[in-house]
Write an enzyme that holds these catalytic residues in place. Structure first.
Site, PDB file in Angstrom:
ATOM      1  N   GLU A  68      82.076  49.868 -97.584  1.00  0.00           N
ATOM      2  CA  GLU A  68      80.622  49.744 -97.725  1.00  0.00           C
ATOM      3  C   GLU A  68      80.318  50.181 -99.147  1.00  0.00           C
ATOM      4  O   GLU A  68      80.374  51.373 -99.472  1.00  0.00           O
ATOM      5  CB  GLU A  68      79.902  50.619 -96.701  1.00  0.00           C
ATOM      6  CG  GLU A  68      78.433  50.239 -96.533  1.00  0.00           C
ATOM      7  CD  GLU A  68      77.490  51.150 -97.283  1.00  0.00           C
ATOM      8  OE1 GLU A  68      77.099  50.758 -98.411  1.00  0.00           O
ATOM      9  OE2 GLU A  68      77.155  52.214 -96.773  1.00  0.00           O
ATOM     10  N   CYS A  72      72.613  53.119-100.898  1.00  0.00           N
ATOM     11  CA  CYS A  72      73.177  51.786-101.128  1.00  0.00           C
ATOM     12  C   CYS A  72      72.235  50.703-100.613  1.00  0.00           C
ATOM     13  O   CYS A  72      72.111  49.632-101.213  1.00  0.00           O
ATOM     14  CB  CYS A  72      74.529  51.651-100.429  1.00  0.00           C
ATOM     15  SG  CYS A  72      75.804  52.768-101.039  1.00  0.00           S
TER      16      CYS A  72
END
Length: 459
Positions: free
Chosen positions: A232, A266
């Site tokens: 990720e 993120c």
């Protein structure tokens, strides 16, 4: 020779919080040997017992919210109220896997010609190494650890070097819940040790949340060892504001999506793509609301914006903003390092942003919102998909069916309508393109490091 240490510094005031001794080569080897023994015991533990321990862990997270909040707040600067929100999603994820462990581990029977019995079973494979970031110190850990412990895999944690106190506390929570050393183990090591740990036979896979560069290095080693990995990585998530959107609601969602955790996420809404008919009104209200954000002591429950986690990251962000301005972007508010001890940066709004500008093309990991004006819906979708990244995306509009149609055309791993990208235990989390691969959370996160095995008995 004395061992190296991890030093925790409060980014709000530069004060040293403490030092934590790192493992040397012998210490790493000892931890890996403990993990071999721990995994052998954990995989034989009844699923119901593993679930019971996960329920205990979820209860401990809820009970120790204040202690968790204070340590995370001091180590990486997240406003205390936002850490409490992090503990709530973390305990929800743990409970989800505790509640569904039996279901996910139950063999699935299939009707197959010539078979007296044909089943698909899931088996644990070893220890999963989690290389975790500092921005969500607890949530990121439980996101990888809960499903693996539920399935019988041991867990090894390599946490970010600037949150050792958080890593130590999190480890204690797991141990107090019954996942003792060897089943859940913190490895206080440098990034240079990761390669060797991945190559150890007990490690069956690795999951990383972090930068592109770190992801490439981990994936390369895992690939050489023929071990699965889940990545990720970064994101430059779009938030599209359609021309029928309620302006006040759209600004509220943009603020929440961009400035939560001081913009250090993120999946933050980093590119605010607004249709031209409402762009001026949206931008004016956005600037007004950003200027009202309360900057201050992250332990104060009224604080909206705390310090960034480290000065070097703050300085990198400021360099990106300056380069964006040199290439045509305009600072509407903020855009400066605050003159005080710590890693403080003013909440910022940039306009006149387009492809080719750093504020459009690069991930700005801090409290900076880029406003991008699109002619129409097709232009907005084109802007949204014009990125190397594809983590999440949001569409805001009052015509929900129309907004959904736009959301379904975003080239991302997660599409949201009238809500910024938000983690839910029941929904898979992950991206496409340079945002990584694999999924965490939900039943999809459960299966990433399990051996899906066929058992066939002929008639």
């Amino acid at each position: 020779m004395s061992r190296k240490t991890l030093i925790a510094t409060n980014p709000a005031n530069d004060k040293v919080l403490g030092e934590h001794e790192m493992l040397d080569a012998a210490g790493i080897a000892e931890k890996l040997d403990q993990t071999r023994r721990g995994y052998a015991e954990l995989r034989e533990l009844p699923v119901a017992e593993r679930a019971r321990k996960l329920h205990a862990l979820a209860d401990l997270i809820d009970e120790r919210q204040a202690e968790i909040g204070e340590i995370i707040c001091h180590e990486m600067g997240k406003p205390f109220s936002q850490v409490i929100a992090e503990t709530k999603i973390s305990s929800a994820i743990v409970r989800f896997y505790a509640d569904h462990a039996e279901e996910f581990m139950t063999p699935k029977t299939k009707e197959v010609p010539g078979a007296q019995k044909a089943e698909i079973v899931r088996d644990p494979m070893g220890a999963v190494l989690g290389v975790m970031p500092w921005n969500y110190p607890l949530y990121q850990v439980v996101r990888f650890a809960a499903p693996n412990l539920a399935g019988g895999n041991a867990c090894l944690l390599k946490h970010a070097s600037n949150v050792p106190g958080s890593a130590k506390l999190i480890t204690r929570l797991f141990h107090d819940a019954g996942f003792e050393e060897g089943t859940f183990t913190w490895l206080p090591v440098s990034s240079s040790e990761i390669d060797g740990i991945i190559r150890d036979p007990i490690v069956c896979g690795v999951t990383l949340t972090g930068s592109d560069a770190a992801g490439k290095a981990v994936a390369k080693t895992a690939g050489e060892e023929i071990k699965p990995s889940v990545l990720e990585l970064g994101g430059i998530d779009p938030l599209i504001v359609l021309d029928d959107a309620d302006i006040d609601k759209a600004v509220e969602l943009a603020i929440d999506g961009r400035f939560d955790n001081t913009g250090q996420s993120c999946a933050a809404s980093k590119r605010l793509i607004v249709l031209e008919p409402i762009a001026r009104r949206f931008t004016e209200k956005l600037i007004d609301q950003v200027q009202k954000l309360r900057i201050g002591d992250p332990m104060d429950e009224n604080t909206d914006i705390g310090p960034m986690s480290r000065k070097d990251l703050r300085d990198d962000l400021h360099d990106q903003v300056q380069r964006a301005v040199k290439q045509g972007a305009q600072i509407e508010t903020g855009g400066e390092i605050l003159d005080r001890p710590g890693a403080w940066y003013a909440p910022t709004v940039l306009t006149n942003v387009a492809p080719g500008n750093p504020a459009f093309d690069e991930e700005l990991f801090g409290p900076v919102a880029s406003v991008i004006v699109a002619r129409d819906v097709e232009h907005a979708i084109e802007f949204a998909n014009h990125s190397e990244y594809g983590l999440g995306g949001t569409v805001v509009g009052q015509d929900v069916k129309r907004a959904e149609q736009v959301a379904r055309r975003l080239n991302v791993g997660m599409s949201f309508v009238n809500r910024p990208t938000t983690p839910f235990a029941q929904l898979p989390f992950g991206g496409v393109k340079k945002s990584g691969y694999g999924r965490e959370q939900s039943e999809y996160g459960f299966g990433e490091f399990m051996n899906v095995r066929t058992v066939f008995i002929a008639e």
